[in-house]
Motif scaffolding. Structure first.
Motif, PDB file in Angstrom:
ATOM      1  N   ILE A   1     -25.674   9.443 -16.558  1.00  0.00           N
ATOM      2  CA  ILE A   1     -25.496  10.239 -15.345  1.00  0.00           C
ATOM      3  C   ILE A   1     -24.322   9.695 -14.543  1.00  0.00           C
ATOM      4  O   ILE A   1     -24.226   8.493 -14.282  1.00  0.00           O
ATOM      5  N   GLU A   2     -23.444  10.598 -14.149  1.00  0.00           N
ATOM      6  CA  GLU A   2     -22.247  10.216 -13.403  1.00  0.00           C
ATOM      7  C   GLU A   2     -22.480  10.211 -11.902  1.00  0.00           C
ATOM      8  O   GLU A   2     -22.015   9.321 -11.179  1.00  0.00           O
ATOM      9  N   ASP A   3     -23.202  11.228 -11.394  1.00  0.00           N
ATOM     10  CA  ASP A   3     -23.405  11.327  -9.950  1.00  0.00           C
ATOM     11  C   ASP A   3     -24.631  12.186  -9.656  1.00  0.00           C
ATOM     12  O   ASP A   3     -25.058  12.998 -10.480  1.00  0.00           O
ATOM     13  N   VAL A   4     -25.204  11.994  -8.467  1.00  0.00           N
ATOM     14  CA  VAL A   4     -26.371  12.764  -8.029  1.00  0.00           C
ATOM     15  C   VAL A   4     -26.154  13.173  -6.579  1.00  0.00           C
ATOM     16  O   VAL A   4     -25.693  12.373  -5.759  1.00  0.00           O
ATOM     17  N   SER A   5     -26.479  14.436  -6.274  1.00  0.00           N
ATOM     18  CA  SER A   5     -26.393  14.915  -4.900  1.00  0.00           C
ATOM     19  C   SER A   5     -27.747  15.426  -4.454  1.00  0.00           C
ATOM     20  O   SER A   5     -28.425  16.155  -5.189  1.00  0.00           O
ATOM     21  N   ASN A   6     -28.151  15.037  -3.256  1.00  0.00           N
ATOM     22  CA  ASN A   6     -29.401  15.537  -2.679  1.00  0.00           C
ATOM     23  C   ASN A   6     -29.111  16.812  -1.897  1.00  0.00           C
ATOM     24  O   ASN A   6     -28.130  16.883  -1.151  1.00  0.00           O
ATOM     25  N   VAL A   7     -29.981  17.799  -2.051  1.00  0.00           N
ATOM     26  CA  VAL A   7     -29.879  19.043  -1.280  1.00  0.00           C
ATOM     27  C   VAL A   7     -31.234  19.282  -0.625  1.00  0.00           C
ATOM     28  O   VAL A   7     -32.223  19.571  -1.301  1.00  0.00           O
TER      29      VAL A   7
ATOM     30  N   GLU B   1     -19.879  17.747  -3.033  1.00  0.00           N
ATOM     31  CA  GLU B   1     -18.548  18.296  -3.269  1.00  0.00           C
ATOM     32  C   GLU B   1     -18.080  18.028  -4.696  1.00  0.00           C
ATOM     33  O   GLU B   1     -17.510  18.896  -5.350  1.00  0.00           O
ATOM     34  N   ARG B   2     -18.326  16.802  -5.180  1.00  0.00           N
ATOM     35  CA  ARG B   2     -17.884  16.431  -6.531  1.00  0.00           C
ATOM     36  C   ARG B   2     -18.773  17.054  -7.603  1.00  0.00           C
ATOM     37  O   ARG B   2     -18.293  17.526  -8.626  1.00  0.00           O
ATOM     38  N   VAL B   3     -20.073  17.047  -7.364  1.00  0.00           N
ATOM     39  CA  VAL B   3     -21.018  17.497  -8.390  1.00  0.00           C
ATOM     40  C   VAL B   3     -20.899  18.987  -8.640  1.00  0.00           C
ATOM     41  O   VAL B   3     -20.990  19.454  -9.787  1.00  0.00           O
ATOM     42  N   THR B   4     -20.687  19.782  -7.585  1.00  0.00           N
ATOM     43  CA  THR B   4     -20.680  21.245  -7.735  1.00  0.00           C
ATOM     44  C   THR B   4     -19.284  21.854  -7.666  1.00  0.00           C
ATOM     45  O   THR B   4     -19.144  23.073  -7.556  1.00  0.00           O
ATOM     46  N   ASN B   5     -18.261  21.032  -7.734  1.00  0.00           N
ATOM     47  CA  ASN B   5     -16.873  21.529  -7.760  1.00  0.00           C
ATOM     48  C   ASN B   5     -16.545  22.383  -6.533  1.00  0.00           C
ATOM     49  O   ASN B   5     -15.955  23.465  -6.644  1.00  0.00           O
ATOM     50  N   VAL B   6     -16.918  21.908  -5.372  1.00  0.00           N
ATOM     51  CA  VAL B   6     -16.656  22.646  -4.143  1.00  0.00           C
ATOM     52  C   VAL B   6     -15.156  22.676  -3.862  1.00  0.00           C
ATOM     53  O   VAL B   6     -14.458  21.667  -4.015  1.00  0.00           O
ATOM     54  N   ALA B   7     -14.677  23.854  -3.443  1.00  0.00           N
ATOM     55  CA  ALA B   7     -13.291  23.996  -2.995  1.00  0.00           C
ATOM     56  C   ALA B   7     -13.311  24.404  -1.531  1.00  0.00           C
ATOM     57  O   ALA B   7     -14.169  25.174  -1.094  1.00  0.00           O
TER      58      ALA B   7
ATOM     59  N   GLY C   1     -20.302  32.884 -15.737  1.00  0.00           N
ATOM     60  CA  GLY C   1     -19.129  32.428 -14.996  1.00  0.00           C
ATOM     61  C   GLY C   1     -19.498  31.640 -13.761  1.00  0.00           C
ATOM     62  O   GLY C   1     -18.873  30.614 -13.444  1.00  0.00           O
ATOM     63  N   MET C   2     -20.532  32.098 -13.048  1.00  0.00           N
ATOM     64  CA  MET C   2     -20.974  31.382 -11.841  1.00  0.00           C
ATOM     65  C   MET C   2     -21.483  29.992 -12.189  1.00  0.00           C
ATOM     66  O   MET C   2     -21.154  29.007 -11.516  1.00  0.00           O
ATOM     67  N   ILE C   3     -22.291  29.906 -13.236  1.00  0.00           N
ATOM     68  CA  ILE C   3     -22.857  28.611 -13.632  1.00  0.00           C
ATOM     69  C   ILE C   3     -21.757  27.660 -14.078  1.00  0.00           C
ATOM     70  O   ILE C   3     -21.747  26.475 -13.724  1.00  0.00           O
ATOM     71  N   GLU C   4     -20.801  28.178 -14.853  1.00  0.00           N
ATOM     72  CA  GLU C   4     -19.700  27.336 -15.323  1.00  0.00           C
ATOM     73  C   GLU C   4     -18.841  26.850 -14.165  1.00  0.00           C
ATOM     74  O   GLU C   4     -18.292  25.748 -14.200  1.00  0.00           O
ATOM     75  N   GLU C   5     -18.722  27.676 -13.121  1.00  0.00           N
ATOM     76  CA  GLU C   5     -17.924  27.281 -11.963  1.00  0.00           C
ATOM     77  C   GLU C   5     -18.564  26.112 -11.220  1.00  0.00           C
ATOM     78  O   GLU C   5     -17.878  25.258 -10.658  1.00  0.00           O
ATOM     79  N   TYR C   6     -19.886  26.058 -11.210  1.00  0.00           N
ATOM     80  CA  TYR C   6     -20.589  24.938 -10.573  1.00  0.00           C
ATOM     81  C   TYR C   6     -20.564  23.688 -11.455  1.00  0.00           C
ATOM     82  O   TYR C   6     -20.699  22.586 -10.951  1.00  0.00           O
ATOM     83  N   GLY C   7     -20.431  23.886 -12.763  1.00  0.00           N
ATOM     84  CA  GLY C   7     -20.361  22.731 -13.662  1.00  0.00           C
ATOM     85  C   GLY C   7     -21.303  22.879 -14.838  1.00  0.00           C
ATOM     86  O   GLY C   7     -22.513  23.047 -14.641  1.00  0.00           O
ATOM     87  N   THR C   8     -20.760  22.822 -16.044  1.00  0.00           N
ATOM     88  CA  THR C   8     -21.593  22.968 -17.244  1.00  0.00           C
ATOM     89  C   THR C   8     -22.328  21.687 -17.596  1.00  0.00           C
ATOM     90  O   THR C   8     -23.239  21.711 -18.418  1.00  0.00           O
ATOM     91  N   ASN C   9     -21.941  20.559 -16.995  1.00  0.00           N
ATOM     92  CA  ASN C   9     -22.612  19.288 -17.263  1.00  0.00           C
ATOM     93  C   ASN C   9     -23.700  18.974 -16.243  1.00  0.00           C
ATOM     94  O   ASN C   9     -24.212  17.855 -16.204  1.00  0.00           O
TER      95      ASN C   9
ATOM     96  N   MET D   1     -33.906  19.140  -3.599  1.00  0.00           N
ATOM     97  CA  MET D   1     -33.413  19.386  -4.963  1.00  0.00           C
ATOM     98  C   MET D   1     -32.299  18.406  -5.277  1.00  0.00           C
ATOM     99  O   MET D   1     -31.513  18.031  -4.394  1.00  0.00           O
ATOM    100  N   PHE D   2     -32.236  18.000  -6.560  1.00  0.00           N
ATOM    101  CA  PHE D   2     -31.152  17.130  -7.011  1.00  0.00           C
ATOM    102  C   PHE D   2     -30.170  17.946  -7.850  1.00  0.00           C
ATOM    103  O   PHE D   2     -30.572  18.658  -8.772  1.00  0.00           O
ATOM    104  N   HIS D   3     -28.891  17.844  -7.512  1.00  0.00           N
ATOM    105  CA  HIS D   3     -27.826  18.346  -8.366  1.00  0.00           C
ATOM    106  C   HIS D   3     -27.242  17.121  -9.070  1.00  0.00           C
ATOM    107  O   HIS D   3     -26.641  16.265  -8.414  1.00  0.00           O
ATOM    108  N   ILE D   4     -27.427  17.068 -10.371  1.00  0.00           N
ATOM    109  CA  ILE D   4     -27.092  15.863 -11.129  1.00  0.00           C
ATOM    110  C   ILE D   4     -25.981  16.184 -12.120  1.00  0.00           C
ATOM    111  O   ILE D   4     -26.083  17.157 -12.879  1.00  0.00           O
TER     112      ILE D   4
END
Length: 419
Positions: free
Chosen positions: A107-113, A143-149, A58-66, A238-241
């Motif tokens: 690839i749609e988007d990449v976020s640097n962490v 925000e977009r890559v990890t579905n932040v609310a 559930g946690m992983i799916e909340e961050y994004g399965t793609n 780290m990259f969140h892609i």
């Protein structure tokens, strides 16, 4: 009156077995105690592991399965220490993420962490301090890559990042500790590491958490470029892609090819970086729980073995105690297979009741765990209940064969003379 021969039908045999067990309740309980413990252990541990797995999924799916996660060190759950050679790897760079976004069409988007573990993340606000914040510098795309609310305010923008503004977005634990009685937090000024930052947003708590906590609960996000200005020597990037819908596998291959090329990895050498997806993380977790499951099975096997030996022993005693009864049954027409079936059914009924008691106790333990520790999920898997009952019944069948054969081979004349 029931025909004596009819007493050897399966239903009547089971009824007789239950009657015998009821006659010796305490002795029967002690006999199957090992089976109760064995079945209870497997089901209780299986329920906890199943609950944990569902929570992680559930946690992983909340961050994004793609999503694809890239890091220069191995990530995800693992057994044992990390290979020392990994620490010799060079870190990922912002140029790598730019290359991925420019060259990978899947690839749609990449976020640097950027992890700023070495920086002072202690925060102060009107005399209140908070030292458990996890400071990270992130791109606006996080925000977009990890579905932040957001519970309040806004997230980091491109302008914040471009101008290296001293702004931050904080997690719920940080907000509750620094602003316990404040209704509006956005716009507040806090001190961190000798600098003044403006709190522009508060993250909403994720629906799924692990033991009631999520890594974002203590998060302190600042703009990526602000983080690089604050700590130029920090290299743990780290990259969140996020891959496009339906293109995860293709995106994974493209990211791997781009990073291998940019990092100079030869065609026959393994990757000197780590790529993970939701499926890969779940598989890594499953590999760890497999060892825990094997340990539980080993404990259960000992309990079942002890229980099986106890059943065999008590059935042998039962054969001796009921020698005259066996002679009477044979005298009125019972065959060897009827006697074997009678004692086997009795042994199987005994162990089945032990297995059923083990299932009930395991369910009660699982509910008690969920009641007293709500953060620890538990879910009773049907397969574990079925496996426990089948195993318990099989123990009765296996360990009841010798006593049953011994009873069937008794001489009826000697049995009738037995006192």
């Amino acid at each position: 009156m029931t025909n004596p021969i009819m007493r050897f039908l399966p239903l009547e045999t089971i009824r007789m077995a239950v009657g015998t067990i009821r006659t010796n309740k305490f002795r029967s309980f002690l006999t199957v105690l090992g089976i109760v413990i064995g079945v209870m252990t497997v089901i209780a541990i299986a329920s906890i592991l199943t609950g944990l797995r569902s929570r992680i999924v559930g946690m992983i799916e909340e961050y994004g399965t793609n999503n694809i996660y890239a890091f220069h060190l191995s990530t995800g759950p693992r057994m044992g220490d990390r290979d020392r050679s990994e620490f010799l790897r060079k870190s990922l760079t912002p140029e790598d993420s730019q290359a991925i976004l420019a060259q990978a069409d899947a690839i749609e988007d990449v976020s640097n962490v950027l992890y700023l573990w070495r920086e002072n993340s202690s925060m102060k606000y009107r005399g209140v301090s908070y030292k458990q914040g996890q400071l990270q510098a992130v791109s606006p795309s996080y925000e977009r890559v990890t579905n932040v609310a957001l519970e309040e305010g806004r997230f980091i923008t491109e302008i914040d990042d471009e101008h290296r503004r001293d702004v931050m977005v904080i997690g719920v634990n940080v907000a509750e500790s620094l602003f316990p009685n404040q209704s509006r937090i956005a716009g507040s000024q806090v001190e961190m590491g000798g600098r003044i930052y403006e709190v522009i947003g508060v993250l909403a708590k994720r629906q799924n958490s692990f033991f009631g906590e999520n890594e974002e609960d203590n998060a302190v996000f600042i703009p990526f470029q602000t983080g690089r200005k604050l700590s130029p020597r920090s290299e743990f990037l780290m990259f969140h892609i996020r891959a496009r819908t339906g293109m995860l596998d293709r995106g994974f291959d493209q990211v791997e090819e781009i990073l291998r090329r940019r990092r100079g990895v030869k065609y026959n050498d393994p990757n000197n970086f780590d790529l993970s997806t939701a499926d890969k993380i779940i598989k890594q977790f499953d590999s760890i729980t497999m060892y825990v499951g094997l340990f539980a099975i080993a404990i259960s096997a000992v309990g079942l073995l002890v229980g099986g030996i106890g059943v065999m022993n008590i059935m042998l005693v039962s054969v001796t105690e009921r020698t005259r009864e066996i002679g009477v049954r044979k005298a009125i027409g019972a065959r060897k297979q009827d006697i074997v079936r009678q004692f086997l059914f009795e042994a199987m009924t005994l162990t089945s009741l032990g297995g059923l008691l083990g299932v009930v106790v395991a369910i009660l333990i699982s509910y008690l765990i969920m009641f007293f520790i709500p953060e620890l999920p538990a879910s009773i898997p049907i397969w574990a209940v079925i496996a426990g009952m089948v195993t318990a019944t099989s123990v009765g069948l296996i360990f009841g064969v010798w006593p049953a054969r011994k009873a069937a081979n008794l001489d009826p004349i000697e049995c009738l003379r037995y006192e």
